[in-house]
Design a protein around this motif. Structure first.
Motif, PDB file in Angstrom:
ATOM      1  N   ARG A 158       0.865  -1.182   0.000  1.00  0.00           N
ATOM      2  CA  ARG A 158       0.000   0.000   0.000  1.00  0.00           C
ATOM      3  C   ARG A 158       0.901   1.231   0.000  1.00  0.00           C
ATOM      4  O   ARG A 158       1.882   1.271   0.726  1.00  0.00           O
ATOM      5  N   TYR A 159       0.535   2.246  -0.799  1.00  0.00           N
ATOM      6  CA  TYR A 159       1.406   3.404  -0.963  1.00  0.00           C
ATOM      7  C   TYR A 159       0.614   4.706  -0.808  1.00  0.00           C
ATOM      8  O   TYR A 159      -0.614   4.717  -0.889  1.00  0.00           O
ATOM      9  N   PHE A 160       1.352   5.789  -0.574  1.00  0.00           N
ATOM     10  CA  PHE A 160       0.744   7.114  -0.542  1.00  0.00           C
ATOM     11  C   PHE A 160       1.482   8.079  -1.465  1.00  0.00           C
ATOM     12  O   PHE A 160       0.889   9.022  -1.990  1.00  0.00           O
ATOM     13  N   PHE A 167      -5.113   7.506  -2.093  1.00  0.00           N
ATOM     14  CA  PHE A 167      -4.956   7.064  -0.711  1.00  0.00           C
ATOM     15  C   PHE A 167      -6.078   7.622   0.158  1.00  0.00           C
ATOM     16  O   PHE A 167      -6.712   6.887   0.929  1.00  0.00           O
ATOM     17  N   CYS A 168      -6.344   8.919   0.041  1.00  0.00           N
ATOM     18  CA  CYS A 168      -7.403   9.539   0.841  1.00  0.00           C
ATOM     19  C   CYS A 168      -8.769   8.966   0.495  1.00  0.00           C
ATOM     20  O   CYS A 168      -9.615   8.765   1.380  1.00  0.00           O
ATOM     21  N   LYS A 169      -8.999   8.696  -0.769  1.00  0.00           N
ATOM     22  CA  LYS A 169     -10.279   8.111  -1.178  1.00  0.00           C
ATOM     23  C   LYS A 169     -10.475   6.730  -0.557  1.00  0.00           C
ATOM     24  O   LYS A 169     -11.578   6.380  -0.121  1.00  0.00           O
ATOM     25  N   GLN A 170      -9.397   5.933  -0.489  1.00  0.00           N
ATOM     26  CA  GLN A 170      -9.495   4.609   0.116  1.00  0.00           C
ATOM     27  C   GLN A 170      -9.786   4.713   1.612  1.00  0.00           C
ATOM     28  O   GLN A 170     -10.579   3.936   2.152  1.00  0.00           O
ATOM     29  N   VAL A 171      -9.153   5.676   2.264  1.00  0.00           N
ATOM     30  CA  VAL A 171      -9.393   5.870   3.696  1.00  0.00           C
ATOM     31  C   VAL A 171     -10.849   6.269   3.937  1.00  0.00           C
ATOM     32  O   VAL A 171     -11.511   5.744   4.840  1.00  0.00           O
ATOM     33  N   ILE A 172     -11.350   7.189   3.119  1.00  0.00           N
ATOM     34  CA  ILE A 172     -12.721   7.672   3.289  1.00  0.00           C
ATOM     35  C   ILE A 172     -13.728   6.567   2.980  1.00  0.00           C
ATOM     36  O   ILE A 172     -14.742   6.409   3.680  1.00  0.00           O
ATOM     37  N   ALA A 173     -13.443   5.762   1.939  1.00  0.00           N
ATOM     38  CA  ALA A 173     -14.335   4.645   1.609  1.00  0.00           C
ATOM     39  C   ALA A 173     -14.359   3.626   2.738  1.00  0.00           C
ATOM     40  O   ALA A 173     -15.420   3.074   3.073  1.00  0.00           O
ATOM     41  N   LEU A 174     -13.214   3.396   3.346  1.00  0.00           N
ATOM     42  CA  LEU A 174     -13.144   2.451   4.466  1.00  0.00           C
ATOM     43  C   LEU A 174     -13.884   2.996   5.671  1.00  0.00           C
ATOM     44  O   LEU A 174     -14.570   2.248   6.379  1.00  0.00           O
ATOM     45  N   ARG A 175     -13.779   4.302   5.894  1.00  0.00           N
ATOM     46  CA  ARG A 175     -14.452   4.929   7.035  1.00  0.00           C
ATOM     47  C   ARG A 175     -15.952   4.669   7.000  1.00  0.00           C
ATOM     48  O   ARG A 175     -16.596   4.481   8.051  1.00  0.00           O
ATOM     49  N   ASP A 176     -16.528   4.636   5.811  1.00  0.00           N
ATOM     50  CA  ASP A 176     -17.975   4.453   5.674  1.00  0.00           C
ATOM     51  C   ASP A 176     -18.407   3.008   5.918  1.00  0.00           C
ATOM     52  O   ASP A 176     -19.602   2.719   5.990  1.00  0.00           O
ATOM     53  N   LYS A 177     -17.437   2.091   6.047  1.00  0.00           N
ATOM     54  CA  LYS A 177     -17.780   0.673   6.216  1.00  0.00           C
ATOM     55  C   LYS A 177     -17.469   0.148   7.612  1.00  0.00           C
ATOM     56  O   LYS A 177     -17.882  -0.972   7.946  1.00  0.00           O
ATOM     57  N   VAL A 178     -16.749   0.937   8.411  1.00  0.00           N
ATOM     58  CA  VAL A 178     -16.304   0.423   9.702  1.00  0.00           C
ATOM     59  C   VAL A 178     -16.847   1.265  10.839  1.00  0.00           C
ATOM     60  O   VAL A 178     -17.420   2.339  10.640  1.00  0.00           O
ATOM     61  N   GLU A 179     -16.659   0.739  12.043  1.00  0.00           N
ATOM     62  CA  GLU A 179     -17.153   1.403  13.238  1.00  0.00           C
ATOM     63  C   GLU A 179     -16.266   2.583  13.645  1.00  0.00           C
ATOM     64  O   GLU A 179     -16.736   3.586  14.177  1.00  0.00           O
ATOM     65  N   PHE A 180     -14.971   2.429  13.411  1.00  0.00           N
ATOM     66  CA  PHE A 180     -14.005   3.429  13.868  1.00  0.00           C
ATOM     67  C   PHE A 180     -12.791   3.379  12.958  1.00  0.00           C
ATOM     68  O   PHE A 180     -12.382   2.313  12.495  1.00  0.00           O
ATOM     69  N   ILE A 181     -12.189   4.552  12.692  1.00  0.00           N
ATOM     70  CA  ILE A 181     -10.982   4.588  11.879  1.00  0.00           C
ATOM     71  C   ILE A 181     -10.076   5.714  12.357  1.00  0.00           C
ATOM     72  O   ILE A 181     -10.565   6.764  12.807  1.00  0.00           O
ATOM     73  N   GLN A 182      -8.775   5.462  12.288  1.00  0.00           N
ATOM     74  CA  GLN A 182      -7.801   6.456  12.711  1.00  0.00           C
ATOM     75  C   GLN A 182      -6.521   6.287  11.896  1.00  0.00           C
ATOM     76  O   GLN A 182      -6.082   5.167  11.641  1.00  0.00           O
ATOM     77  N   ILE A 183      -5.957   7.417  11.510  1.00  0.00           N
ATOM     78  CA  ILE A 183      -4.711   7.407  10.764  1.00  0.00           C
ATOM     79  C   ILE A 183      -3.585   7.772  11.724  1.00  0.00           C
ATOM     80  O   ILE A 183      -3.614   8.827  12.360  1.00  0.00           O
TER      81      ILE A 183
END
Length: 335
Positions: A158-160, A167-183
């Motif tokens: 995985r790269y940035f 990268f930001c789009k993947q983080v945001i897409a993941l945020r909508d599927k999980v209970e909690f997310i943190q970078i």
């Protein structure tokens, strides 16, 4: 007929045919030498036969031992591969706080597992199949090739860098599927953009999701780090912080921890679970990445004299627009 009979008959014949033994002595010596040479020849031939037989026996034995060793090596190799598969399958669960006797109740019910399926390695081998392995790899975000022992890299690459928008789009897409997310941003020491020394900065994506009624905490490493001393790498790291925090609808504020360079290298290698490198339950966040992207008017702003150049860079790259509109970046364009 033996050699003594031959000698006796020969001597009697010579005595009849010679006068006063005139030729007897030479004849006798010739005969003795001939008989001795004949005996030595036969002994040598017998010895050669024995030696050849011994050599042939040794060759046969050696080939048999080699065949046996190859067979054992093949059996050992197969056993090792199966052992690695079972060990890595179990490790995926136990490293995430799921004990071996809980696996049967954690996975999907369609696998129809029972607690007795996990009493020993043999029982586990009997229930491991492609579907269960694929489900495990997908659920925990690990490479199935790693479980099979085909690679030492647990996590996919995985790269940035030069992929800020994706990268930001993947983080945001993941945020909508999980209970909690943190970078989580990781660094070795205090950052200084004016220093020419290498300053590695890595990223970990931490999130929590529900799996069959259980909360599962996962940590995905980004398998590269940026060098804060290099302006473009630094600007892209800062852009990620700015986009995830400052853009209203995203509102993800990254946090920071300090680790030794060796630990950062281990994280970006993707060959170890984050839980093996540091205690995720006791590690405290010791710095705030957003300090490096804040307006210099704020008291906590760091490297504020670079703030205007950073905003110009983000605008020139059209990061906000492309991220909001979901534009697809063509190959070769900067991201």
């Amino acid at each position: 007929m033996d050699y003594f009979t031959i000698i006796k008959d020969y001597l009697i014949e010579e005595m009849k045919n010679t006068d006063a033994f005139s030729g007897f002595i030479p004849a006798l010596m010739t005969l003795v030498i001939t008989v001795v040479l004949t005996m030595l020849t036969k002994v040598r031939k017998k010895r050669e036969v024995k030696i050849n037989f011994k050599r042939n026996s040794e060759v046969i034995l050696e080939n048999t031992e080699k065949s046996t060793m190859v067979g054992r090596e093949n059996q050992d190799s197969t056993f090792d591969e199966i052992s690695i598969l079972v060990d890595r399958f179990l490790k995926v669960y136990t490293i995430h706080g799921i004990s071996i006797n809980q696996i049967y109740s954690f996975v999907d019910k369609e696998f129809d597992l029972k607690i007795s399926d996990f009493k020993d390695k043999n029982s586990i081998i009997n229930v491991l199949n492609a579907e269960l392995l694929e489900w495990t790899a997908k659920t925990f975000g690990v490479q199935i090739e790693w479980m099979y022992g085909k690679t030492e890299k647990i996590f996919p690459s995985r790269y940035f860098y030069k992929r800020v928008v994706s990268f930001c789009k993947q983080v945001i897409a993941l945020r909508d599927k999980v209970e909690f997310i943190q970078i989580i941003f990781i660094r070795e020491s205090n950052l200084n953009y004016k220093s020419a020394d290498e300053q590695p900065v890595g990223i970990i994506v931490e999130f929590c999701k529900e799996v069959n009624g259980s909360n599962l905490s996962l940590y995905y490493p980004i398998t590269e780090y940026g060098d804060w001393s290099y302006w473009k790498s630094r600007y892209q790291l800062k852009s990620i912080v700015y986009l995830l925090e400052k853009v209203d609808e995203f509102n993800l504020s990254p946090v920071g921890i300090k680790l030794k360079k060796g630990s950062i290298d281990r994280i970006v290698s993707g060959k170890e679970f984050i839980q093996e490198i540091f205690n995720v339950n006791k590690t405290l966040y010791t710095w705030h990445p957003y300090d490096y992207t804040s307006n210099p008017r704020h008291y906590h702003s760091l490297e504020g004299d670079e703030y205007k150049e950073l905003i110009d860079y983000i605008q020139n790259e059209r990061y906000v627009y492309r991220l909001k509109e979901g534009l697809v970046v063509k190959s070769g364009e900067s991201q």
